[in-house]
Enzyme design. Structure first.
Site, short mmCIF file in Angstrom:
data_model
loop_
_atom_site.label_atom_id
_atom_site.label_comp_id
_atom_site.label_asym_id
_atom_site.label_seq_id
_atom_site.Cartn_x
_atom_site.Cartn_y
_atom_site.Cartn_z
N LYS A 275 0.83 -1.20 0.00
CA LYS A 275 0.00 0.00 0.00
C LYS A 275 0.87 1.25 0.00
CE LYS A 275 -3.86 -1.86 2.77
NZ LYS A 275 -4.93 -1.69 1.78
N ARG A 349 -10.35 -11.58 2.22
CA ARG A 349 -11.23 -12.62 1.67
C ARG A 349 -10.56 -13.98 1.71
NH1 ARG A 349 -11.49 -9.23 -3.80
NH2 ARG A 349 -11.11 -7.62 -2.22
N1 BES Z 1 -8.06 -3.73 4.58
C1 BES Z 1 -8.27 -3.32 3.24
C2 BES Z 1 -9.57 -2.55 3.05
C3 BES Z 1 -9.69 -1.24 3.76
C4 BES Z 1 -9.36 -0.06 3.12
C5 BES Z 1 -10.20 -1.18 5.04
C6 BES Z 1 -9.50 1.15 3.78
C7 BES Z 1 -10.34 0.04 5.70
C8 BES Z 1 -9.98 1.20 5.07
C9 BES Z 1 -8.29 -4.52 2.31
O1 BES Z 1 -7.50 -5.59 2.70
C10 BES Z 1 -7.78 -4.07 0.99
O2 BES Z 1 -6.63 -3.72 0.91
N2 BES Z 1 -8.64 -4.08 -0.03
C11 BES Z 1 -8.29 -3.65 -1.32
C12 BES Z 1 -8.72 -4.71 -2.30
C13 BES Z 1 -8.17 -4.52 -3.68
C14 BES Z 1 -6.70 -4.79 -3.69
C15 BES Z 1 -8.89 -5.48 -4.62
C16 BES Z 1 -8.97 -2.32 -1.58
O3 BES Z 1 -10.09 -2.12 -1.12
O4 BES Z 1 -8.36 -1.46 -2.20
MN MN Z 2 -5.49 -5.42 2.03
#
Ligand code: BES
Ligand code: MN
Ligand code: ZN
Length: 497
Positions: A275, A349
């Site tokens: 990230k 997931r």
């Molecule tokens: N933990 C994150 C989602 C999240 C984002 C929670 C902001 C709280 C605040 C999750 O694991 C994630 O990174 N999701 C990605 C999925 C994508 C890579 C398909 C997302 O939402 O960008």
């Molecule tokens: Mn994630």
């Protein structure tokens, strides 16, 4: 330096410390309130006129060192002309009242009277619940305070009411729920260097004190079960992954349990698909789903709910490392289905796929509700007000929606369907872990659905509500403890006995 709070119930006759009372529009005070404030003479009227205070909902009047009364402060909180206050409104007013008590005060009394009559016992308890939740702060790691942040270390809050004994009885259940919410908030607020999977499992094991059966599965046990998806996420971390199963058997023997499953990513860097740095610190809260499940099981056990309930949480840390999983890797889940990893940041997931299958197979539950801070996409869709609900069962969906309306943690139903499902078909495996740019919250839910069989199931995407949620009248902390009250209400209303 956290303050400790003691909540109790007293007759209207003996207010102590800061006194908070309510009034309806035109500064209409209830009879017990009038009696208590009588020694002030017409001071309230004059102060109200001077401040143009009329008792509108959300407004308040602050009187310091009132003459005639041996109290440091009287605060009048307006509730407007609401005649029918719902449970969620009363909880909110408890929060507003508590917010009027200065941090430095060691003593406060809140009068449980809104206008014409005194509140019933369960309403008094709702008021106390709101006050308790509002009083929560997380300052475990603050060793210094600025002079103007002086606060009492021990605070006693009494709710003035007509029948303290019956209010006390009604409070014992609500106190259990409050403790569950606060436990969840504490877990979410803790930093990831303190709360890694092993430490999280230890804290969940504390529920044994309440009569909960707690099992902790380590990596070896999960390998044996074939949980390749969960284990793949944690393989780049120095901290060992854990799966915690909590069982509260307060219902009839042999009755199928209800079940709750939580995403417990103690820190989500994104892994190899790392990230951006901006805001990454918030990912210590990526275990809010698991925290809610622990808080809920705490609440159910502490109030001795007449239900059989299972809570299961997958605890991992998602790190980039020489041993971390890569995009393109293919993992085999406990169910036998295979998943191609497209993006290692779509890890929640993967964890849930194995835990959902495990719970379904081992416990044959009446239903499964999972909670997860799963996607940024759900925040884009719903903001921080509603959690996204994906559900394969109309009855369960309706019950969740209603429970949310009653207590004020609302869910909004989102679609599932074969058109979305095919977006996660993979060239190399049974499915892939991302579905492309559009409908990101939905394709994540579609993946989960492939692991629940025919069991009634709901997925609550709490990325927008579990942490960094807007400050509300009953929460000023970063973590909200969202979901504990919702699911306690669901169980109480529809599944007890
Ligand atoms: N933990 C994150 C989602 C999240 C984002 C929670 C902001 C709280 C605040 C999750 O694991 C994630 O990174 N999701 C990605 C999925 C994508 C890579 C398909 C997302 O939402 O960008
Ligand atoms: Mn994630
Ligand atoms: Zn995540």
């Amino acid at each position: 330096m956290a303050a400790t709070f003691k909540f109790g119930f007293t007759p209207f006759a003996h207010p102590r410390g800061v006194l908070v009372v309510f009034c309806e529009e035109n500064v209409k005070l209830g009879p017990a309130t009038q009696r208590a404030l009588a020694p002030m003479g017409d001071l309230i009227r004059r102060a109200a006129a001077a401040d143009r205070f009329t008792g509108k909902s959300g407004s308040s009047l602050d009187i310091v060192a009132p003459s005639g009364l041996d109290l440091p402060r009287v605060v009048v909180v307006g509730i407007g002309k609401e005649s029918e206050l719902k449970s969620r409104d009363i909880v909110k007013l408890g929060g507003i009242a508590m917010g009027k008590v200065p941090a430095a005060a060691a003593n406060a009394t809140i009068f449980a009277e809104f206008g014409p009559g005194a509140l019933k016992a369960h309403q008094v308890a709702d008021l106390a619940l709101g006050a308790r939740l509002r009083s929560y702060t997380f300052d475990l790691y603050k060793t210094k305070r600025k002079d103007d942040e002086e606060r009492a270390s021990k605070v006693e809050v009494n709710i003035g009411c007509s029948n303290p004994a019956s209010a006390e009885k009604a409070w014992s259940d609500k106190a259990a729920i409050a403790d569950g919410v606060i436990l969840a908030r504490n877990l979410v607020n803790e930093p990831a260097n303190v709360l890694y999977p092993g430490e999280f499992a230890r804290r969940a094991s504390g529920l044994t004190k309440l009569g909960v059966n707690v099992e902790v599965l380590d990596v070896a046990a999960m390998k044996k079960l074939g949980m390749g998806a969960l284990l793949g996420v944690g393989q780049g971390s120095a901290h060992e992954s854990k799966l915690v199963v909590m069982r509260w058997n307060g219902g009839k023997r042999g009755v199928d349990p209800v079940s709750f499953i939580g995403k417990g990513v103690c820190f989500d860097t994104g892994g190899i698909s790392i990230k951006p740095a901006q805001g990454m610190e918030d990912m210590k809260g990526d275990m809010a789903g698991a925290a809610c499940v622990v808080g809920l099981i705490h609440a159910l056990a502490a109030r001795k709910a007449k239900v059989n309930a299972v809570g299961a949480i997958g605890l991992v840390e998602n790190m980039p490392d020489g041993k971390a999983q890569r995009p393109g890797d293919i993992v085999k889940t406990m169910s036998g289905q295979t998943i191609e990893i497209i993006n290692t940041d779509a890890e929640g997931r993967l964890v849930l796929a194995d835990v959902l299958h495990y719970v379904n197979k081992r416990f044959k539950p009446k239903f499964m509700v999972n909670l997860a801070t799963l996607t940024g996409a759900i925040i884009v869709a719903l903001g921080h007000e509603y959690a996204g609900m994906f559900c394969n069962d109309d009855k369960l969906a309706e019950r969740l929606t209603k429970s949310g309306e009653v207590i004020g943690e609302r869910v909004w139903r989102m679609p599932l369907g074969p058109e979305y499902d095919k977006m996660i078909d993979s060239k190399f495996a049974d499915m892939k872990n991302t579905g492309g740019r559009w409908g990101g919250a939905i394709t994540a839910a579609q993946l989960l659905q492939r692991f629940v069989g025919k069991t009634p199931w709901a997925h609550l995407d709490i990325a927008g509500t579990g942490m960094d949620s807007p400050q509300s009248d009953i929460n000023k902390s970063w973590a909200s403890g969202w979901g504990v009250r919702l699911l306690d209400q669901l169980v109480e209303e529809y599944y007890e006995r």
